[in-house]
Each structure stands twice: as C-alpha cells, then as structure tokens.
Design an enzyme around this catalytic site. Structure first.
Site, PDB file in Angstrom:
ATOM      1  N   GLY A  37       0.825  -1.206   0.000  1.00 12.21           N
ATOM      2  CA  GLY A  37       0.000   0.000   0.000  1.00 12.21           C
ATOM      3  C   GLY A  37       0.855   1.249   0.000  1.00 12.21           C
ATOM      4  O   GLY A  37       2.052   1.209  -0.300  1.00 12.21           O
ATOM      5  N   ASN A  38       0.235   2.372   0.349  1.00  9.98           N
ATOM      6  CA  ASN A  38       0.961   3.639   0.439  1.00  9.98           C
ATOM      7  C   ASN A  38       0.312   4.506   1.501  1.00  9.98           C
ATOM      8  O   ASN A  38      -0.659   4.099   2.146  1.00  9.98           O
ATOM      9  CB  ASN A  38       1.017   4.345  -0.926  1.00  9.98           C
ATOM     10  CG  ASN A  38      -0.361   4.597  -1.504  1.00  9.98           C
ATOM     11  OD1 ASN A  38      -1.167   5.315  -0.921  1.00  9.98           O
ATOM     12  ND2 ASN A  38      -0.650   4.002  -2.662  1.00  9.98           N
TER      13      ASN A  38
END
Length: 401
Positions: A208-209
């Site tokens: 993810g981020n």
C-alpha cells in the site's frame, strides 16, 4: 439557492448584533437550518433566548456546559455548516481571525470550518478605516473569506460614515448570490478516484501507500457543493462523506478501482484521478498467512497493475475533461508534464514531497497545475479544501473555452 442549506451564524459583541434576530428569521424563511454561536460579550446586545426562539436551536456560547459537562464541538459545527456567517464581525474578532487566535467557541469554529466563510464587519468609521483593520481584512480575503462590505450611514458613536453592518436583506442576498454562482457544475457528472489501493500479499499483509484520501474527498465535496453529481471511487480510507449528492463506491485493489472507474467513464463529464494507485501487485496471492522462515530472504514476484489513467485517456471522448495528479520527489515538472502527455490528460496537478506540510496525510497542500498547452500555474500552501476550489475553478475555465 439557500433552501436546505445549513448556516452557522456567529454573533460577536457589537451594537449591530440587535439586527441578528431579523437576520436569522430571514434565513429561516429562505429554508435554511440556522445554528447560532455567540461570543460571551454578544449576549449583552442580543439575548440567547431571542435567537433560540427564532432558530429553534439552543444557542452556543461556551465550549461546554459546566452543569452537565455537555461538550459543544467546534469541529462538528464546522463540518455541519454549508456556510459560516459572522455578523456582526467586530474589529477585535476580525483581528483574531486574521491571526489565528482562537480564544472562544466562535473563533475555534472558524478555524475548523471547511465551508465558505462570510463576515459582515460592523464598527465605527475610524476603526473600519484604520490600517490595522484594513490589513486584517486583506489577510482574510487572501485566506478565502468572503467580505460583505459595511454600509455608510449614522453610527452608534453619533458620527456618519462607513462602518454600519450591511442590512439583513443585503447579507441574505449576498449568501444567495454566492450559492447561485457556485452551482456552475449543475447537470455535470464528476468521477473522482481517491485514497490508496491495497494489493494483498496474503490474508493479513498488503502492498500500500500513505494516501489518506483527504485531497480526493475535498474535491468531491467541492464538486458536490457546486451542483455536480459526484461518483467517488475510493480505496481503503477512514474518511466519511457528508454531502448527499456524492455516491461513494468503495474498492480495495487497483483492479477493482480500474473496473469501477472504467464503468463510470461513459457517463462522466469530468474525471479527476486523485487516487494513489499501486503500480504493481503480487503475481500470486497466498490463501493463508505466510510464515516467516528462520533463515534467508523472501522474494515476491510483482506484476503490473492496469494503468487507470492510460485506459481512461484512451477512452476519452470529445468534450470530456480529464485531470490527473502527480506526486514527485525529483524533476517534478518534467515528470508531471510527461505523464500529462502520455495519459492524454487535459491538465495535471503536481505535488512535491519536498514541499513542507504538503502531500500525504496533511490537511494542507501546495500544488502546481501543468496544462497540455504548456501553461504552468503555481499555488501557495493552503488547506486542501481551498486547493480543491482552485483546481475546480481551473477545470471550469477549460470547460468553458
């Protein structure tokens, strides 16, 4: 245009406060739901009972009720309101607003407000003309506050000049005109992607981020306020939508976001690709939790995710406006301009991680808009709500050419 609007009316301690019962009544007659927050001194000029009778809401003065501990949340007030009107706005309160001083409920609500803010100054002519007052008004204008100019006439001091609070009818007309102008997206459908995507590695881990979705949600709220039908395709975030004409489509992976965005592309007049989409996913998701090996490294094979912007750019039809975002760490303008061209965007909004208080997770942002025709428009650091307004204002100029 005021029917159904939530108006937060802030009353400060000036003689013009006696007009506020009439002002509130006019807003109620226009179909507004009106809540009132007063400074302690304002109670000397108009009674809370009078205002409560007109608005049918309790009047808020203090942060909490000392008798039962009930808390008056300035954050909730700011989220509830479609507009925050401070009338009368004294020189003292204007100075505090301009300098971020929050020593009462009215002022903390101002600093928490995400909605448009209007002030109707009221004071003696020399106070109004003073350089300090004019400087504070200039600061507030630069901050996006709408100033409803005072009128000239007889003042409480016995002098005559500019400083009288605008009459209630004029204030209501100013609010009505503002919302009429802000319906410039009426009849338009806007599709917005927002937040991160999560690419599962196994049932408990993902790629993810740091995207919070705040910029995309600010854009959705801005478009909805301006009359658009908004389709918000959003990855895993904790944010909530508060505007009725926002349809939220929750997704998790880049593939799911791609499928939802493509499905909406045929009906969208404007597409805003604000999400931080993962470029890669694991080639093979494990159906059970991967256990840590005692020794050695683990290798993940990554494969490309579908390129949402490229696909929508390929499908873009005549008259459709497409806006992209670029978050860069180096060679910012060059990289953003290249992305704008490759993805067939009309313009791209550039963020740099090198700018303080901008980008992921912050409530503020600093952007530069790069147009396909080579125009570069930088903006100062400001709240994401005001950045959203700048972006949509720019988009409308493109649409209306």
């Amino acid at each position: 245009m005021l029917k159904g609007k939530n108006i937060l009316l802030g009353i400060t301690g000036g003689i013009a406060a006696y007009k506020c019962a009439g002002l509130a009544r006019l807003l109620v007659k226009q179909g507004c739901d009106v809540k009132v927050v007063m400074t302690p001194l304002a109670r000397q000029f108009v009674t809370p009972l009078s205002m409560a009778t007109v608005t049918r809401h309790p009047i808020l003065v203090d942060f909490f009720n000392p008798e039962n501990g009930e808390w008056n949340s300035h954050v909730s007030l700011g989220l509830w309101a479609d507009a925050y009107l401070i009338a009368p706005a004294t020189a003292n309160s204007l100075g505090k607003m301009a300098n971020g001083i929050a020593d009462n409920l009215l002022l903390t609500s101002y600093l928490s407000a995400r909605c448009p803010v209007f002030v109707a100054p009221a004071m003696d002519l020399d106070m109004y003309a003073h350089k300090a007052t004019q400087r504070n008004l200039d600061i507030l204008r630069a901050d996006g506050v709408n100033i409803i100019e005072p009128e000239s006439g007889f003042l409480a001091s016995g002098l005559e000049g500019k400083g009288r609070m605008a009459e209630p009818e004029a204030i209501v007309a100013a609010l009505d005109a503002y919302f009429a102008e802000q319906q410039d997206l009426a009849g338009k459908t806007v599709m917005i992607t927002a937040g991160p995507t999560y690419e599962k590695i196994d049932p408990v881990r993902f790629i993810g981020n740091y995207s919070s979705g705040k910029m995309g949600f600010a854009l959705a709220e801005e478009c909805a306020r301006r009359g658009a039908s908004v389709k918000l395709v959003v990855g895993p975030v904790s944010l909530k939508t508060s505007t009725p004409n926002i349809e939220r489509i929750d997704v998790e992976s880049a593939q799911e976001m791609h499928d939802a965005a493509v499905a909406l592309s045929d009906i969208a007049d404007i597409e805003i690709l604000c999400a931080a989409v993962a470029d890669y996913r694991v080639a093979q998701q494990a159906d059970h939790k991967i256990k840590r090996e005692k020794t050695g490294a683990m290798t993940l094979e990554l494969v490309p995710n579908p390129d949402i912007a490229a696909e929508l750019g390929r499908r873009k039809r005549d008259g459709q406006l497409m806006i992209g975002f670029a978050l860069e760490t180096n060679d910012e303008q060059q990289n953003a301009a290249g992305k704008c061209e490759r993805k067939n965007l009309d313009f791209i909004v550039l963020n740099s991680l090198r700018d303080q208080n901008a980008g992921f997770r912050y409530d503020t942002n600093k952007v530069t808009i790069l147009d396909r025709n080579g125009d570069v428009t930088p903006y100062d650091l400001k709240s994401k709500a005001l950045v959203a307004k700048d972006i949509i204002d720019y988009a409308l100029k493109k649409l209306n050419k």
